[in-house]
Enzyme design. Structure first.
Site, PDB file in Angstrom:
ATOM      1  N   THR A 189       3.624  -0.761   4.057  1.00  0.00           N
ATOM      2  CA  THR A 189       3.348   0.177   2.969  1.00  0.00           C
ATOM      3  C   THR A 189       1.851   0.298   2.732  1.00  0.00           C
ATOM      4  OG1 THR A 189       5.388  -0.662   1.947  1.00  0.00           O
ATOM      5  CG2 THR A 189       4.041   0.759   0.596  1.00  0.00           C
ATOM      6  N   ARG A 228      -0.384  -6.903   6.337  1.00  0.00           N
ATOM      7  CA  ARG A 228      -0.447  -8.089   5.490  1.00  0.00           C
ATOM      8  C   ARG A 228       0.270  -9.232   6.171  1.00  0.00           C
ATOM      9  NH1 ARG A 228       0.812  -5.794  -0.453  1.00  0.00           N
ATOM     10  NH2 ARG A 228      -0.920  -4.306  -0.443  1.00  0.00           N
ATOM     11  N   SER A 231      -3.651  -7.181  -2.015  1.00  0.00           N
ATOM     12  CA  SER A 231      -3.324  -6.652  -3.334  1.00  0.00           C
ATOM     13  C   SER A 231      -2.984  -7.748  -4.344  1.00  0.00           C
ATOM     14  CB  SER A 231      -2.194  -5.640  -3.192  1.00  0.00           C
ATOM     15  OG  SER A 231      -2.002  -4.963  -4.407  1.00  0.00           O
ATOM     16  N   HIS A 232      -1.764  -7.727  -4.830  1.00  0.00           N
ATOM     17  CA  HIS A 232      -1.342  -8.634  -5.905  1.00  0.00           C
ATOM     18  C   HIS A 232      -0.765  -9.936  -5.350  1.00  0.00           C
ATOM     19  CE1 HIS A 232       1.636  -5.952  -4.378  1.00  0.00           C
ATOM     20  NE2 HIS A 232       2.551  -6.851  -4.653  1.00  0.00           N
ATOM     21  N   LYS A 252      -6.608  -3.075   5.609  1.00  0.00           N
ATOM     22  CA  LYS A 252      -6.075  -1.714   5.495  1.00  0.00           C
ATOM     23  C   LYS A 252      -7.163  -0.718   5.875  1.00  0.00           C
ATOM     24  CE  LYS A 252      -5.340   0.284   1.327  1.00  0.00           C
ATOM     25  NZ  LYS A 252      -4.644   0.829   0.150  1.00  0.00           N
ATOM     26  N   ASP A 276      -4.799  -6.066 -10.911  1.00  0.00           N
ATOM     27  CA  ASP A 276      -4.357  -6.990  -9.865  1.00  0.00           C
ATOM     28  C   ASP A 276      -5.500  -7.444  -8.966  1.00  0.00           C
ATOM     29  OD1 ASP A 276      -4.752  -4.596  -8.515  1.00  0.00           O
ATOM     30  OD2 ASP A 276      -3.152  -5.010  -7.071  1.00  0.00           O
ATOM     31  N   ASP A 296      -6.830  -6.536  -6.142  1.00  0.00           N
ATOM     32  CA  ASP A 296      -7.816  -5.588  -5.614  1.00  0.00           C
ATOM     33  C   ASP A 296      -8.130  -4.454  -6.583  1.00  0.00           C
ATOM     34  OD1 ASP A 296      -5.218  -4.608  -5.251  1.00  0.00           O
ATOM     35  OD2 ASP A 296      -5.844  -3.303  -3.609  1.00  0.00           O
ATOM     36  N   ASP A 316      -6.263  -2.073  -8.104  1.00  0.00           N
ATOM     37  CA  ASP A 316      -5.644  -0.749  -8.149  1.00  0.00           C
ATOM     38  C   ASP A 316      -4.439  -0.681  -9.087  1.00  0.00           C
ATOM     39  OD1 ASP A 316      -4.028  -2.237  -6.493  1.00  0.00           O
ATOM     40  OD2 ASP A 316      -4.040  -0.821  -4.816  1.00  0.00           O
ATOM     41  N   ARG A 317      -3.878  -1.837  -9.452  1.00  0.00           N
ATOM     42  CA  ARG A 317      -2.741  -1.809 -10.379  1.00  0.00           C
ATOM     43  C   ARG A 317      -3.205  -2.057 -11.809  1.00  0.00           C
ATOM     44  NH1 ARG A 317       2.546  -4.631  -7.771  1.00  0.00           N
ATOM     45  NH2 ARG A 317       2.453  -3.538  -5.792  1.00  0.00           N
ATOM     46  N   THR A 340       7.989   5.600  -1.797  1.00  0.00           N
ATOM     47  CA  THR A 340       7.153   4.514  -2.309  1.00  0.00           C
ATOM     48  C   THR A 340       5.891   4.361  -1.466  1.00  0.00           C
ATOM     49  OG1 THR A 340       9.061   3.363  -3.166  1.00  0.00           O
ATOM     50  CG2 THR A 340       7.142   2.019  -2.693  1.00  0.00           C
ATOM     51  N   GLU A 360       3.343   5.084  -9.887  1.00  0.00           N
ATOM     52  CA  GLU A 360       4.484   4.341  -9.362  1.00  0.00           C
ATOM     53  C   GLU A 360       4.932   3.315 -10.399  1.00  0.00           C
ATOM     54  OE1 GLU A 360       4.684   3.577  -4.973  1.00  0.00           O
ATOM     55  OE2 GLU A 360       2.592   3.127  -5.356  1.00  0.00           O
ATOM     56  N   GLU A 361       6.213   2.986 -10.325  1.00  0.00           N
ATOM     57  CA  GLU A 361       6.761   2.005 -11.254  1.00  0.00           C
ATOM     58  C   GLU A 361       6.133   0.619 -11.062  1.00  0.00           C
ATOM     59  OE1 GLU A 361       8.570  -0.628  -9.894  1.00  0.00           O
ATOM     60  OE2 GLU A 361       8.175   0.267  -7.926  1.00  0.00           O
ATOM     61  N   SER A 362       5.503   0.410  -9.921  1.00  0.00           N
ATOM     62  CA  SER A 362       4.908  -0.889  -9.607  1.00  0.00           C
ATOM     63  C   SER A 362       3.504  -1.020 -10.184  1.00  0.00           C
ATOM     64  CB  SER A 362       4.889  -1.067  -8.099  1.00  0.00           C
ATOM     65  OG  SER A 362       4.217   0.028  -7.503  1.00  0.00           O
ATOM     66  N   LYS A 393      -4.560   4.321  -6.183  1.00  0.00           N
ATOM     67  CA  LYS A 393      -4.287   4.089  -7.596  1.00  0.00           C
ATOM     68  C   LYS A 393      -5.465   3.311  -8.168  1.00  0.00           C
ATOM     69  CE  LYS A 393      -1.168   0.459  -6.098  1.00  0.00           C
ATOM     70  NZ  LYS A 393      -0.090   0.629  -5.146  1.00  0.00           N
ATOM     71  N   ARG A 426      14.716  -4.704  -3.655  1.00  0.00           N
ATOM     72  CA  ARG A 426      14.345  -4.194  -4.970  1.00  0.00           C
ATOM     73  C   ARG A 426      15.478  -3.317  -5.492  1.00  0.00           C
ATOM     74  NH1 ARG A 426       9.231  -5.933  -5.019  1.00  0.00           N
ATOM     75  NH2 ARG A 426       7.726  -5.364  -3.396  1.00  0.00           N
TER      76      ARG A 426
HETATM   77  C1  G1P Z   1       4.968  -2.283  -3.341  1.00  0.00           C
HETATM   78  C2  G1P Z   1       5.322  -1.326  -4.455  1.00  0.00           C
HETATM   79  C3  G1P Z   1       4.761   0.038  -4.161  1.00  0.00           C
HETATM   80  C4  G1P Z   1       3.265  -0.060  -3.904  1.00  0.00           C
HETATM   81  C5  G1P Z   1       2.984  -1.091  -2.816  1.00  0.00           C
HETATM   82  C6  G1P Z   1       1.497  -1.317  -2.616  1.00  0.00           C
HETATM   83  O1  G1P Z   1       5.555  -1.836  -2.140  1.00  0.00           O
HETATM   84  O2  G1P Z   1       6.714  -1.246  -4.647  1.00  0.00           O
HETATM   85  O3  G1P Z   1       5.028   0.893  -5.236  1.00  0.00           O
HETATM   86  O4  G1P Z   1       2.738   1.175  -3.512  1.00  0.00           O
HETATM   87  O5  G1P Z   1       3.581  -2.335  -3.178  1.00  0.00           O
HETATM   88  O6  G1P Z   1       0.866  -1.786  -3.772  1.00  0.00           O
HETATM   89  P1  G1P Z   1       6.940  -2.419  -1.553  1.00  0.00           P
HETATM   90  O7  G1P Z   1       6.777  -3.919  -1.475  1.00  0.00           O
HETATM   91  O8  G1P Z   1       7.988  -2.083  -2.570  1.00  0.00           O
HETATM   92  O9  G1P Z   1       7.119  -1.732  -0.254  1.00  0.00           O
HETATM   93 ZN    ZN Z   2      -3.342  -3.772  -5.456  1.00  0.00          ZN
END
Ligand code: G1P
Ligand code: ZN
Length: 543
Positions: A18, A22, A113-114, A126, A277, A279, A281-282, A344, A363-365, A376, A496
């Protein structure tokens, strides 16, 4: 300085997910692992001869070493220039901004990221393209193909490059420009928001707690919120980025940002709380005594964006990922603008933003952002909230109550089952997929299914099609459940389950989320048999 060619072999599994590649940090530190992937990026994008790139990361363990390797490989392959954040640091939105502002050919962001950081945790790389956004699938596919055929990589041998001081230096024929990571980003924020109004809010005694979670937004938040906007000293906590994020998960949600939640729900809570988070972006937003879910936050930001100078002329459109709640759809409808539903991952918003079809996305995340960059942006969301609070004079709780009274409320939660056996998870999804067409008309836990499908997206701009993006099952009355496997996990599979219930009865707008969602949760279990399929009787994380 010597340019050397190193013989190598393809390494299995270097498929960008995504959000880039990673893996466990030790995997990235293994022989040729990073080098193979970086060379595959160069090969996948048609080489870097004469190109200018941006480089930075979230400061996690191995960030500094990886930056040295990437610079040496860029020089070896003929790049003209790499602009690097001081200390090899850049938040993801700041990197996106630099790519755009300097009209470069793209950039590399080092982050997971997180996910936690450290030698036994996660690392990531990335590639973002020249529009500042994550590489689209055709590019990541080309990079992946290059990882499968790689036989050698180029690297120069040199001493470590000093990235601690701002200024220009050269590595062979390549210029390395070390820049302050915050300056350009902060200047961009000043063009979008009413800093004057926000300053007045703070000077009137408004109290903020921003939890940087020992991650990259510390320096950005300190500069912008405390120095430029006048939030009291110490409003930004955990402000120094650490390689292991202080041992925590730099993931801004009520579980991992529990300390912030405790402050905001406590007796002497500040007016506004927020976190970002690893990096940057969240974002997470929480008012005194009230948590604002990301899907609701997106809807509120879309409904009130016109209060900020950068959005005073209104929005061209809105977009949300499919599993994100439909709250923003109702705002878009009232505003008379389009609302897009994408798979997503932020990369799917890129075309909509580039084409001027959408201004705000989310996004919901915990990701929200706009067309100011192509990622983001956590601090952007915090600043837009502050701008809205400053101009409206309302509290977070008042804004939410008004919003739900106007549009109705989309109760929402996501349940994650982490580290599930990948085979079990795939089997559960396959079985469910095969049953989808028979679900409409049946009832589960008293809820009648109206539609059920395997979500596919046709990009309206480039006409590309993305399939198998999650299974969605809708019930009478606008409730639904979505099942999806994560594309970012590094161990096993993460299932999920996204749960949503729409309510517009004015007497039912103030329920506990889990109480409101109980029937949907029961229906999800009855439909998919999650417990039997995964061996888990409860989710690991509920957001
Ligand atoms: C998750 C989140 C998605 C976000 C991505 C990167 O991806 O659900 O919304 O864009 O992290 O931060 P997923 O692990 O669900 O593929
Ligand atoms: Zn992030």
């Amino acid at each position: 300085m010597e340019n050397i060619t190193v013989a190598t072999q393809p390494i299995e599994g270097q498929k960008p997910g995504t959000s880039g590649l990673r893996k466990k940090t030790r995997v990235f530190m293994g022989p040729h692992y990073l080098e193979n992937f970086v060379q595959a990026i160069w090969n996948g994008i048609g080489g870097v001869v004469g190109k200018t790139l941006i480089l930075g990361g979230d400061g996690r363990y191995f960030n500094d070493r990886a930056a040295q390797v990437i610079l040496r490989m860029a020089a070896a392959s003929g790049a003209a220039k790499v602009i690097v954040g001081q200390g090899a640091l850049l938040s993801t939105p700041a990197a996106s901004n630099l790519i755009r502002q300097h009209k470069t050919d793209g950039g590399i962001i080092m982050s997971a990221s997180h996910n936690p950081g450290g030698p036994d945790e996660d690392f990531g790389v990335k590639f973002n393209t020249s529009n500042g956004g994550p590489a689209p699938e055709e590019v990541t596919n080309a990079i992946f193909a290059a990882t499968e055929s790689i036989r050698e990589y180029q690297i120069v041998e040199t001493q470590d490059i000093d990235l601690s001081v701002v200024g220009n230096q050269t590595l062979g024929d390549m210029t390395i420009a070390v820049v302050d990571p915050v300056t350009d980003y902060a200047a961009l924020m000043e063009t979008l928001f009413d800093f004057h109004a926000i300053r007045a809010l703070f000077s009137g005694g408004f109290r903020l707690r921003f939890d940087a979670m020992h991650a990259i937004t510390g320096p950005y938040a300190t500069e912008i919120l405390e120095r430029r906007l006048g939030a009291a000293g110490g409003s930004v906590v955990n402000a120094t980025p650490l390689p292991d994020f202080g041992g925590g998960h730099p993931d801004p949600n009520p579980i991992w940002a529990k300390d912030l939640m405790d402050h905001m729900m406590g007796p002497d809570a500040p007016d506004f709380g927020a976190a970002s988070d690893g990096d940057g972006d969240r974002n997470m937003v929480v008012g005194r005594g009230i948590y604002v879910g990301p899907s609701d936050s997106l809807a509120v930001l879309a409904a009130n964006a016109h209060l900020a100078p950068g959005y005073a002329e209104g929005l061209m459109g809105a977009a949300r990922s499919m599993p994100t709640s439909g709250a923003v759809d109702r705002v878009a409808e009232a505003l008379g603008i389009a609302c897009y539903e994408t798979p997503t991952g932020w990369k799917f918003f890129g075309n909509l933003l580039d084409a001027g079809r959408a201004t705000i996305c989310g996004e919901e995340s915990a990701g929200t952002g706009s067309d100011h960059v192509r990622e983001k942006d956590g601090l952007w969301a915090v600043l837009l909230w502050l701008n809205i609070l400053a101009v409206s004079g309302k509290s977070v709780a008042e804004i939410m109550a008004d919003h739900w009274a106007t549009y109705g409320r989309n109760y929402y939660s996501r349940h994650d089952y982490e580290g599930v056996d990948a085979g079990d998870a795939a089997k559960m999804m396959a079985v469910l997929t095969s049953r989808l067409s028979g679900l409409p008309g049946q009832s589960f836990a008293g809820l009648a299914v109206t539609t059920a499908d395997d979500f596919a997206y046709n990009d309206p701009v480039d006409r590309s099609r993305s399939e198998h993006q999650g299974l969605r099952i809708e019930f009478e009355g606008g409730s639904r459940v979505v099942f999806r496997l994560s594309g970012t996990g590094t161990v096993g599979a993460t299932l999920r389950v996204y749960l949503e219930r729409y309510e517009d009865d004015p007497t039912l707008l103030d329920q506990e989320t889990m109480v409101a969602l109980a029937p949907i949760i029961a229906a999800a279990e009855e439909i998919a048999g999650i417990t039997a399929a995964t061996g888990r009787d409860a989710p690991d994380v509920m957001t």
